[in-house]
Structures are given as C-alpha cells and as structure tokens.
Design a protein around this motif. Structure first.
Motif, PDB file in Angstrom:
ATOM      1  N   ARG A 111      -7.170 -13.281   1.219  1.00  0.00           N
ATOM      2  CA  ARG A 111      -6.687 -12.690   2.354  1.00  0.00           C
ATOM      3  C   ARG A 111      -5.736 -11.607   2.126  1.00  0.00           C
ATOM      4  N   ARG A 112      -5.266 -11.713   1.038  1.00  0.00           N
ATOM      5  CA  ARG A 112      -4.357 -10.918   0.282  1.00  0.00           C
ATOM      6  C   ARG A 112      -5.296  -8.962   0.074  1.00  0.00           C
ATOM      7  N   ALA A 113      -6.090  -9.931  -0.853  1.00  0.00           N
ATOM      8  CA  ALA A 113      -6.747  -7.475  -0.469  1.00  0.00           C
ATOM      9  C   ALA A 113      -7.559  -7.390   0.482  1.00  0.00           C
ATOM     10  N   GLN A 114      -8.270  -8.142   1.371  1.00  0.00           N
ATOM     11  CA  GLN A 114      -8.179  -7.619   2.608  1.00  0.00           C
ATOM     12  C   GLN A 114      -7.411  -7.126   3.296  1.00  0.00           C
ATOM     13  N   ALA A 115      -6.088  -8.345   3.608  1.00  0.00           N
ATOM     14  CA  ALA A 115      -5.105  -7.311   4.585  1.00  0.00           C
ATOM     15  C   ALA A 115      -5.020  -6.057   3.746  1.00  0.00           C
ATOM     16  N   PHE A 116      -4.505  -5.975   3.106  1.00  0.00           N
ATOM     17  CA  PHE A 116      -3.982  -4.695   1.782  1.00  0.00           C
ATOM     18  C   PHE A 116      -4.760  -3.575   2.152  1.00  0.00           C
ATOM     19  N   HIS A 117      -6.596  -3.591   2.306  1.00  0.00           N
ATOM     20  CA  HIS A 117      -7.632  -2.372   2.381  1.00  0.00           C
ATOM     21  C   HIS A 117      -7.284  -2.351   3.691  1.00  0.00           C
ATOM     22  N   LYS A 118      -7.388  -2.570   4.971  1.00  0.00           N
ATOM     23  CA  LYS A 118      -7.190  -2.987   6.054  1.00  0.00           C
ATOM     24  C   LYS A 118      -5.769  -2.259   6.664  1.00  0.00           C
ATOM     25  N   VAL A 119      -4.828  -2.029   6.058  1.00  0.00           N
ATOM     26  CA  VAL A 119      -3.344  -1.948   6.312  1.00  0.00           C
ATOM     27  C   VAL A 119      -4.207  -0.714   5.822  1.00  0.00           C
ATOM     28  N   PHE A 120      -4.094  -0.504   4.489  1.00  0.00           N
ATOM     29  CA  PHE A 120      -4.592   0.715   3.604  1.00  0.00           C
ATOM     30  C   PHE A 120      -5.355   1.923   4.761  1.00  0.00           C
ATOM     31  N   LEU A 121      -6.989   1.212   5.254  1.00  0.00           N
ATOM     32  CA  LEU A 121      -7.343   2.447   5.972  1.00  0.00           C
ATOM     33  C   LEU A 121      -6.169   2.581   7.046  1.00  0.00           C
ATOM     34  N   SER A 122      -6.088   1.654   8.216  1.00  0.00           N
ATOM     35  CA  SER A 122      -5.583   2.367   9.102  1.00  0.00           C
ATOM     36  C   SER A 122      -4.417   3.331   8.796  1.00  0.00           C
ATOM     37  N   LEU A 123      -3.873   3.263   8.044  1.00  0.00           N
ATOM     38  CA  LEU A 123      -2.808   3.726   8.203  1.00  0.00           C
ATOM     39  C   LEU A 123      -3.606   5.423   7.685  1.00  0.00           C
ATOM     40  N   ILE A 124      -4.724   5.596   7.050  1.00  0.00           N
ATOM     41  CA  ILE A 124      -5.156   7.027   7.102  1.00  0.00           C
ATOM     42  C   ILE A 124      -5.972   7.520   8.213  1.00  0.00           C
ATOM     43  N   LYS A 125      -6.254   6.284   8.977  1.00  0.00           N
ATOM     44  CA  LYS A 125      -6.560   6.821  10.277  1.00  0.00           C
ATOM     45  C   LYS A 125      -5.600   6.604  11.143  1.00  0.00           C
ATOM     46  N   ARG A 126      -4.424   6.664  11.116  1.00  0.00           N
ATOM     47  CA  ARG A 126      -3.033   6.942  11.978  1.00  0.00           C
ATOM     48  C   ARG A 126      -2.566   8.635  11.319  1.00  0.00           C
ATOM     49  N   TYR A 127      -2.443   9.020  10.063  1.00  0.00           N
ATOM     50  CA  TYR A 127      -1.726   9.757   9.240  1.00  0.00           C
ATOM     51  C   TYR A 127      -3.009  10.976   9.060  1.00  0.00           C
ATOM     52  N   GLY A 128      -3.751  10.311   8.287  1.00  0.00           N
ATOM     53  CA  GLY A 128      -5.013  11.395   7.295  1.00  0.00           C
ATOM     54  C   GLY A 128      -4.232  11.612   6.068  1.00  0.00           C
ATOM     55  N   ARG A 129      -2.764  10.734   5.938  1.00  0.00           N
ATOM     56  CA  ARG A 129      -3.021  10.343   4.312  1.00  0.00           C
ATOM     57  C   ARG A 129      -1.772   9.239   4.096  1.00  0.00           C
ATOM     58  N   ILE A 130      -2.319   8.729   3.009  1.00  0.00           N
ATOM     59  CA  ILE A 130      -1.013   7.217   3.421  1.00  0.00           C
ATOM     60  C   ILE A 130       0.665   7.386   2.422  1.00  0.00           C
TER      61      ILE A 130
ATOM     62  N   ALA B 192      -4.825  -1.598 -11.294  1.00  0.00           N
ATOM     63  CA  ALA B 192      -4.088  -0.953 -10.830  1.00  0.00           C
ATOM     64  C   ALA B 192      -4.035  -1.955  -9.391  1.00  0.00           C
ATOM     65  N   SER B 193      -5.896  -1.396  -9.278  1.00  0.00           N
ATOM     66  CA  SER B 193      -6.226  -1.596  -8.018  1.00  0.00           C
ATOM     67  C   SER B 193      -5.904  -2.461  -7.189  1.00  0.00           C
ATOM     68  N   LEU B 194      -5.297  -3.880  -8.523  1.00  0.00           N
ATOM     69  CA  LEU B 194      -5.146  -5.454  -7.378  1.00  0.00           C
ATOM     70  C   LEU B 194      -3.378  -5.759  -8.187  1.00  0.00           C
ATOM     71  N   SER B 195      -2.591  -4.345  -8.205  1.00  0.00           N
ATOM     72  CA  SER B 195      -1.068  -4.817  -8.387  1.00  0.00           C
ATOM     73  C   SER B 195      -0.595  -5.025  -7.069  1.00  0.00           C
ATOM     74  N   LEU B 196      -0.686  -4.773  -5.980  1.00  0.00           N
ATOM     75  CA  LEU B 196      -0.463  -5.724  -4.854  1.00  0.00           C
ATOM     76  C   LEU B 196      -0.998  -6.820  -4.697  1.00  0.00           C
ATOM     77  N   SER B 197      -1.687  -7.632  -4.605  1.00  0.00           N
ATOM     78  CA  SER B 197      -2.684  -8.181  -4.017  1.00  0.00           C
ATOM     79  C   SER B 197      -3.320  -8.762  -5.038  1.00  0.00           C
ATOM     80  N   ASP B 198      -3.000  -9.092  -6.479  1.00  0.00           N
ATOM     81  CA  ASP B 198      -3.021 -10.330  -7.349  1.00  0.00           C
ATOM     82  C   ASP B 198      -1.820  -9.325  -8.414  1.00  0.00           C
TER      83      ASP B 198
END
Ligand code: SF4
Ligand code: SF4
Lengths: 205, 281
Positions: A111-130, B192-198
């Motif tokens: 769940r954590r890794a998946q949440a991370f990627h989803k949040v990450f992409l949603s921000l790119i979509k919203r602003y164009g940058r992170i 580093a790519s797992l720094s927040l999730s793991d």
C-alpha cells in the motif's frame, strides 16, 4: 512442500510473459535461471522471493504469484541485475512491468509504495512538476504515516527547501500525456485529494 | 553554442544547493547555458512503475523543447539524466511508441543531441582545464566518490562511464587537489527510491555505504545525484557521520567561491565543520 499444478496454467503462460514484455520487461523468456541477478541484488536480503524466482513465475505464467509478490515493490530499480544478466533479460524492466500490471489490475500488496507512486503522478498531472513539500504531505496522509521524518521536514523548511507549489505554463500539454495512461485519466480518481482517497483501500488483495 | 539546462524538480526544492553550485561552477568556467523554459517533471521513479508510455512521454516533452532551442540538454540530476536518456533511446529505437508520444506533444524529435549529465559537460570541458582554474587546493581532503546507479546503469543508455568500474568522477574530484579513496561501494544502490515507502530498509543500505567509506579512510562522500545525496545525508545512522557533498560544491570551493553561494550551509550532516577543520572554508 508446496506443490504446483502447472497444467492449470497451460495457455496462459505465454500470454502473460508477452504482456510483461510489452510493458517493458524485455526478454523475460530468455532467462535460464543462473541466479546472477539475485546474487548481485542489493535488496535481495529483504526479499522473500528472489529476482530470478520472479522471472520464473513470469515464464510459467504464474501471474497471480508474480503480481502479488512483495519483491516487485521492494525492488529499488537500481539496474544492477539488468547490467549483469548473461541472457540480456531486463530484470529491472520486468519488475516495473509487474508493478504497472499490478496497479492496473488493482492488486494491492504494498500500500505504501503504491500510494507513493499515485500521489507522485497526481502532482505531475496537476502542476507539471513535483513539489516535494506537497508530495510528502499527501503521501503521509495517504499512508497514514504522519510523524515519521517530521524533524527533517522542519529543518528543510527552515532552510528554504520546501516551498509552496506552482504550476507550469504547459501543464495542459503534460495532462494530455496522461490520457494514454492505462485506464485513461479516469483511473486516476487521483484528481483532487489523491492521498485521502487512497486511504480507503483495504490492504491485501 | 552552449546547453539547455534542466534542473529537475529536486533542484528547485530539497537539492537547491546542487542547483546553486552547478550554476556557480558553470558560470565560473564560462560554460554557456540557458534554463529550459517551462520544463516539466521527467516522471522520476514513479512513471515507469505506473505506465510504460508515460515513462517515455514525460521526459520526451523536455527533449522536444530542447530540440526546438537547438541545444543539447544537460542536467545535474542523475535520476533525470537516466529518464531523459531512456526516453531519447526509446524515441529513436521504437517508432511506434515515438509516433504515439510525439503526436500528443505535437512536435517532432530527431534526437540530434544526446542528453548529458553535468559531469559529461565538465568532462568535455576537460579535467586538465578544470584543474587549471583551481585556486584553492583541497589538499588532504580524503573523498569517497559515490556514483550510485543511474549515471551508469542500464548501460544500454546510461553511458556516463564503465558500469562496473568507473573512474571519471575521481578524475574530476582529484583536479581539486583532494584525494579519492579506493573503496568498494561506489556503485551500490542506496535505495533512494524507497526512502519514503520503506524507510527502515533504506536506513540500513545508506548506513552500510557510509560505513564502508569510513572504513576506507574517507572523510566525506561526493555524489552527483540529489536522491543519493539526500538519502545518504538523511538516512545514515553509523557512529561516524560523513558529510555528503555534490561534486559541484567541492569544485566550486576549489574555484574559490563562497561556501554560502554553493549552498553548503543547507546540509543535514554539517558540511562546513570538516572544511573549517581543514581550513578550506
Ligand atoms: S541473471 Fe538473467 S538469466 Fe540469470 S537468473 Fe537472472 S534473469 Fe535469469
Ligand atoms: S533493479 Fe531491483 S531486482 Fe534488480 S538488482 Fe536492483 S533492486 Fe534488485
């Protein structure tokens, strides 16, 4: 000992390997199980199923096992395996292909890794940058992991490293790129408060 | 001529000292560059975990913008470097994918120039030429050069140096008068790519890398990746803490630039006290 009835998977195996290859998991069918990828993997000590075992699962069409394996989310994408494979298998590419397919099929193992990627992409979509500030806040909401690293965040804020988000002029063009994303823009019910939405998903499959 | 400069998202935030020191070094050496106007995120380590096409199309937008300026694209960030090189490679080798991506972007891509790392640019300028500009020798500073993953792997498209036994960073760093220690974890992954999730896992990876550098006599680590820098700087838990510098911070220091202008005051592990002890800052 675990027994595996391979005949159950007849017919599916080739198509699953092909799906993985189409998503960037180059040459997974060429793996001859030498184990070199696992021997050099810096995260192997934390993986129950080793990288070469995951390659085998894909070859045999054991899609449910491969997609549910925590290994695919433990993989840090360092490409050590891909660099060294004597058969030219892009093991790191297979790992990310499996993550792509797991997300598309709603297999929720990490769940954590998946949440991370989803949040990450949603921000790119919203602003164009992170914006790292918003990334961290939203990720923490999504993963219910509010207090970790609070001290680091505070110091960075004082150092002027965390700033409020600002969109870019070409954000529409960036959004257009997301229309090709699997499931279209819709699956990203990420649009408004991605973090909060994600917390409703149950863990496990 | 010159370069189109792509800072990437980290350099506008947590890695602002890498942006400051990169610009300071380029300015000092008289290397021409212009920030890529309206650049967007390259997708970093998330896009390719969610969608194969997006992993190419997000960096592709920046590649086409640079091509419209008719300049080679250059970035200090090793992760952006990897995504940009990967997309460049994919656009040139997969016509189907290229068509799909470029249609949405409404532009062409010939791929005349390969995207570069700032280390490539410094290397093209020449280690000797860089060395001639050094006014303050960083003598007696023992440095562990840390390449991490993405400058070197996968060797299909990340071609900064030999993937198993690189040496270019050492050559650049030694032009400052510092000595690069010989140590085994130069190309290990810090997670580093797992720094927040793991986080727990990443603490153990980062700590073992820093400990290895300590055991081989290093007094600091130097890197060219904002993910590695942040990760090693924040997640090391060993008994001896090492400051983690960007290559451009050390070069800038050797050029005689102000530590503050290089962002040296914004690290987690104090980056100034070692330099003070050696009378370098
Ligand atoms: S190194 Fe290559 S051939 Fe060997 S087990 Fe791993 S994927 Fe298979
Ligand atoms: S890319 Fe993933 S599987 Fe391959 S060596 Fe790195 S962490 Fe292990």
């Amino acid at each position: 000992m675990n027994h595996l009835n391979l005949s159950r998977y007849e017919g599916e195996w080739l198509s699953f390997a092909q799906t993985v290859e189409a998503e960037g998991g180059k040459k997974v069918l060429s793996c001859y199980q030498c184990g070199k990828c696992s021997a050099g993997c810096p995260l192997s000590f934390a993986m129950e199923q080793q990288p070469h075992q995951v390659m085998r699962m894909v070859q045999l069409g054991l899609s449910d096992r491969a997609l549910q394996s925590p290994t695919i989310w433990r993989c840090a994408g360092c490409f050590t395996c891909t660099t060294r494979c004597p058969r030219g298998v892009d093991i790191a590419g297979v790992m990310s292909a499996l993550r792509v397919i797991a997300l598309a099929r709603n297999v929720r193992t990490s769940r954590r890794a998946q949440a991370f990627h989803k949040v990450f992409l949603s921000l790119i979509k919203r602003y164009g940058r992170i914006n790292e500030f918003e990334l961290v806040v939203r990720y923490k909401l999504a993963s219910m992991n509010l207090f970790q690293d609070l001290d680091l965040g505070l110091r960075m804020f004082m150092q002027g490293k965390l700033k409020p988000p600002r969109g870019i002029a070409g954000v529409r063009q960036v959004r257009a790129l997301f229309r090709h994303e699997k499931g279209g823009g819709k699956r990203s019910g990420l649009r408004l408060l991605p973090g909060l939405q994600l917390t409703r998903h149950r863990e496990g499959v | 001529m010159g370069y189109a400069y792509y800072p990437g998202c980290s350099l506008h935030g947590t890695a602002k000292e890498y942006d400051m020191s990169s610009r300071a070094c380029l300015d000092f050496l008289g290397i021409q560059y212009r920030e890529l106007p309206d650049w967007s995120c390259c997708g970093a380590s998330s896009a390719h975990s969610v969608d194969h096409t997006l992993a190419v199309s997000l960096p592709a937008r920046n590649l086409t913008l640079a091509e419209q300026m008719n300049l080679p694209l250059m970035t200090p960030c090793a992760a952006c470097y990897s995504r940009l090189r990967g997309a460049h490679h994919a656009l040139r080798s997969d016509p189907g994918l290229a068509k799909k991506v470029l249609t949405v972007l409404g532009s062409e891509y010939k791929g005349r120039y390969e995207p570069l790392s700032i280390l490539d640019v410094l290397y093209q300028y020449g280690p000797e030429a860089v060395g001639e500009k050094v006014t303050k020798k960083l003598k007696e500073l023992r440095v562990a050069c840390y390449y991490g993953c993405l400058l070197l792997r996968p060797p299909d498209y990340a071609k900064f140096d030999d993937p198993e036994n690189p040496g270019k960073m050492e050559r650049l760093v030694e032009t400052t008068g510092a000595s690069a220690v010989d140590w085994p974890h130069r190309t290990e992954c810090c997670g580093a790519s797992l720094s927040l999730s793991d986080t727990k896992l990443v603490v153990s990876l980062a700590t073992s890398i820093v400990d290895m550098a300590v055991r081989h006599g290093a007094e600091c680590i130097v890197t060219a990746c904002p993910m590695c820098q942040a990760n090693l700087d924040m997640r090391q838990r060993g008994r001896t803490k090492l400051p983690v510098y960007y290559v451009t911070e050390l070069l800038g220091l050797a050029f005689g630039l102000e530590p503050k202008r290089l962002g040296l005051t914004t690290h987690m592990v104090n980056a100034i006290s070692l330099l003070r002890a050696k009378q370098l800052a």
